[in-house]
Motif scaffolding. Sequence first.
Motif, PDB file in Angstrom:
ATOM      1  N   VAL A 185      32.546  34.784  34.590  1.00 12.15           N
ATOM      2  CA  VAL A 185      32.605  36.167  34.104  1.00 12.15           C
ATOM      3  C   VAL A 185      33.563  36.998  34.947  1.00 12.15           C
ATOM      4  N   THR A 186      33.493  36.840  36.270  1.00 15.25           N
ATOM      5  CA  THR A 186      34.367  37.645  37.137  1.00 15.25           C
ATOM      6  C   THR A 186      35.835  37.244  37.008  1.00 15.25           C
ATOM      7  N   LEU A 187      36.112  36.056  36.483  1.00 21.23           N
ATOM      8  CA  LEU A 187      37.498  35.658  36.241  1.00 21.23           C
ATOM      9  C   LEU A 187      37.969  36.079  34.856  1.00 21.23           C
ATOM     10  N   LEU A 188      37.178  35.757  33.820  1.00 19.52           N
ATOM     11  CA  LEU A 188      37.651  35.898  32.442  1.00 19.52           C
ATOM     12  C   LEU A 188      37.592  37.330  31.923  1.00 19.52           C
ATOM     13  N   VAL A 189      36.528  38.072  32.271  1.00 13.37           N
ATOM     14  CA  VAL A 189      36.387  39.423  31.709  1.00 13.37           C
ATOM     15  C   VAL A 189      37.500  40.358  32.178  1.00 13.37           C
ATOM     16  N   PRO A 190      37.780  40.490  33.485  1.00  9.94           N
ATOM     17  CA  PRO A 190      38.862  41.412  33.879  1.00  9.94           C
ATOM     18  C   PRO A 190      40.237  40.969  33.386  1.00  9.94           C
ATOM     19  N   LEU A 191      40.509  39.651  33.356  1.00 10.54           N
ATOM     20  CA  LEU A 191      41.808  39.193  32.870  1.00 10.54           C
ATOM     21  C   LEU A 191      41.971  39.464  31.381  1.00 10.54           C
TER      22      LEU A 191
ATOM     23  N   GLY B 172      43.837  31.110  28.644  1.00  7.42           N
ATOM     24  CA  GLY B 172      45.152  31.136  28.004  1.00  7.42           C
ATOM     25  C   GLY B 172      45.372  32.392  27.194  1.00  7.42           C
ATOM     26  N   VAL B 173      44.355  32.798  26.418  1.00  7.49           N
ATOM     27  CA  VAL B 173      44.460  34.048  25.653  1.00  7.49           C
ATOM     28  C   VAL B 173      44.575  35.232  26.598  1.00  7.49           C
ATOM     29  N   ALA B 174      43.803  35.200  27.697  1.00  8.42           N
ATOM     30  CA  ALA B 174      43.805  36.323  28.633  1.00  8.42           C
ATOM     31  C   ALA B 174      45.131  36.453  29.368  1.00  8.42           C
ATOM     32  N   THR B 175      45.728  35.326  29.779  1.00  5.09           N
ATOM     33  CA  THR B 175      46.934  35.390  30.613  1.00  5.09           C
ATOM     34  C   THR B 175      48.212  35.443  29.766  1.00  5.09           C
TER      35      THR B 175
ATOM     36  N   GLU C 210      40.272  41.907  29.539  1.00  4.22           N
ATOM     37  CA  GLU C 210      40.199  43.320  29.189  1.00  4.22           C
ATOM     38  C   GLU C 210      41.109  44.213  30.029  1.00  4.22           C
ATOM     39  N   GLY C 211      41.644  43.686  31.130  1.00  5.70           N
ATOM     40  CA  GLY C 211      42.391  44.519  32.065  1.00  5.70           C
ATOM     41  C   GLY C 211      43.588  45.218  31.459  1.00  5.70           C
ATOM     42  N   ARG C 212      44.449  44.482  30.757  1.00  8.86           N
ATOM     43  CA  ARG C 212      45.670  45.080  30.219  1.00  8.86           C
ATOM     44  C   ARG C 212      45.360  46.161  29.206  1.00  8.86           C
ATOM     45  N   ALA C 213      44.439  45.864  28.249  1.00  7.55           N
ATOM     46  CA  ALA C 213      44.118  46.845  27.211  1.00  7.55           C
ATOM     47  C   ALA C 213      43.469  48.094  27.803  1.00  7.55           C
ATOM     48  N   ALA C 214      42.722  47.921  28.909  1.00  9.00           N
ATOM     49  CA  ALA C 214      42.050  49.061  29.537  1.00  9.00           C
ATOM     50  C   ALA C 214      42.944  49.804  30.529  1.00  9.00           C
ATOM     51  N   GLY C 215      44.169  49.293  30.768  1.00  9.41           N
ATOM     52  CA  GLY C 215      45.066  49.933  31.719  1.00  9.41           C
ATOM     53  C   GLY C 215      44.824  49.545  33.156  1.00  9.41           C
ATOM     54  N   TRP C 216      44.179  48.415  33.385  1.00  3.91           N
ATOM     55  CA  TRP C 216      43.889  47.894  34.724  1.00  3.91           C
ATOM     56  C   TRP C 216      43.218  48.932  35.612  1.00  3.91           C
ATOM     57  N   PRO C 217      42.045  49.443  35.198  1.00  3.04           N
ATOM     58  CA  PRO C 217      41.315  50.388  36.060  1.00  3.04           C
ATOM     59  C   PRO C 217      40.755  49.678  37.289  1.00  3.04           C
TER      60      PRO C 217
ATOM     61  N   VAL D  95      36.077  43.499  40.122  1.00  2.00           N
ATOM     62  CA  VAL D  95      35.398  42.325  39.561  1.00  2.00           C
ATOM     63  C   VAL D  95      36.205  41.064  39.829  1.00  2.00           C
ATOM     64  N   LEU D  96      37.523  41.159  39.675  1.00  2.00           N
ATOM     65  CA  LEU D  96      38.376  39.987  39.894  1.00  2.00           C
ATOM     66  C   LEU D  96      38.311  39.529  41.356  1.00  2.00           C
ATOM     67  N   ALA D  97      38.173  40.481  42.271  1.00  2.00           N
ATOM     68  CA  ALA D  97      38.075  40.129  43.696  1.00  2.00           C
ATOM     69  C   ALA D  97      36.788  39.369  44.005  1.00  2.00           C
ATOM     70  N   LEU D  98      35.779  39.513  43.150  1.00  2.00           N
ATOM     71  CA  LEU D  98      34.518  38.798  43.345  1.00  2.00           C
ATOM     72  C   LEU D  98      34.597  37.339  42.890  1.00  2.00           C
TER      73      LEU D  98
END
Length: 452
Positions: free
Chosen positions: A202-208, A405-408, A210-217, A223-226
Amino acid sequence: MFTVLLGAALPIIDFFIVNVALSTIGRDLAAGEAVLELVVAGYGVSYSVLLVLGGRLGDMLGRRRLFIGGMAAFGLTSLACGLAPDAWTLVAARVAQGAASAMLLPQVLATIQAATAGPRRARAMSLYGAMAGLSMVAGQILGGLLVAWDFAGTGWRAVFLVNVPVVAIGLFLAARAVPETRAQRPQPIDVPGTLLLAAALVTLLVPLTEGRAAGWPLWTWTVLALFPVSAYAFYRVELRSDRRGRTPLVPPSLFRLVSLRRGLLIIVPFSIGFSGFMFVIAVALQQGALLGPVPAGLALAPMAVAFLAVSLAGPRLVGRFGTRVVSAGGAVQAVGLVLILLAVWRDWPGLDAVSLLPGAAVAGAGQALQLPVLFRIVLSEVPADRAGVGSGVMVTAQQSSLALGVATLGSLFLGLVPVVGMREALVATLLVQLAGVVLTALLSLRLPKQVA
């Protein structure tokens, strides 16, 4: 085999079937880009997180029982997706559908491993690999056809509702044909390992995703650091459990099998490139080349046809040339991608099925020489009593990589479009995938020369 392969095809098809329907879903449900990405990611994340647990439950409770229960749940959650009144209900139903898929799919490989041996197992694994690759492409084609058909005014909902009658047929066949198998010495659920694996994914896939669409808040970076922390904690817990003679969720001792370890190292970049390509090409053909859902889906038909034709010859080629078939497949797929790159550069924005045909066909042939053989290699030395664990580990690695793959690659493409334009963004993304294909070809040189 027909019944279990039908059960395996459904979850794989549903990962890709929504790609060409996202635009229609967005218009109909007034959903923004971030919510639409969750329609894809919600399914992929829950699917990835629970796959190994699904394999363990099959070992404990009986694989036939989990196969039938998972298929029934998949049908019900597909119905919920098709009837969703708004975007967030659809996201929730997709998460539940991913969980059902995680209960269903591991039982297929575990049943094959436990109920077959020798040449029959080799043929069965080849059929599974061929079905998996074909389902990835067929899902996108089928999605375009169903959206355009608009049966009884259902529109995009048909891509989910079509599962319901298929599941009914599958349940009837499963009750008659699927044998009951389970581990001889089933182990209890590894609760700490399950929770830590879920946290890592979850900490890898969710931020990758949703990050771009959310503007990388800030929350995405937090979360990614976790991720490395939770991944390391998972490894330590599993290692300690393995050393104490227990059976952890993902036994580190399983990775002593050279065939499994090296096969997974190839499946990861292969799957990242494959899913990223399927997502990006669907968006580019519809939003850039302005093709409808059917032409966008059918543009990949040559890839599906070539994959099916070549995968049928796979077992004979492996028998003669061993795992060097995988290396040859990487080279062939690279040629296909180069042909697609040339077509994009030359014909954009008039890109269509005709201009993509040579590259798609060659790439599909190369993929058929890789994926089915890799599945056989990874599970070739896994003992029958650990079939559920082994298949769960392999499918988790593959499914997590598909979501990654979809995320990156998807985020790379969508992030480049406003900056350099769609053609250049597509070319850049395809070049990244080409680098991944070259990597798989080089890694395949380290595989054992023969499949056990």
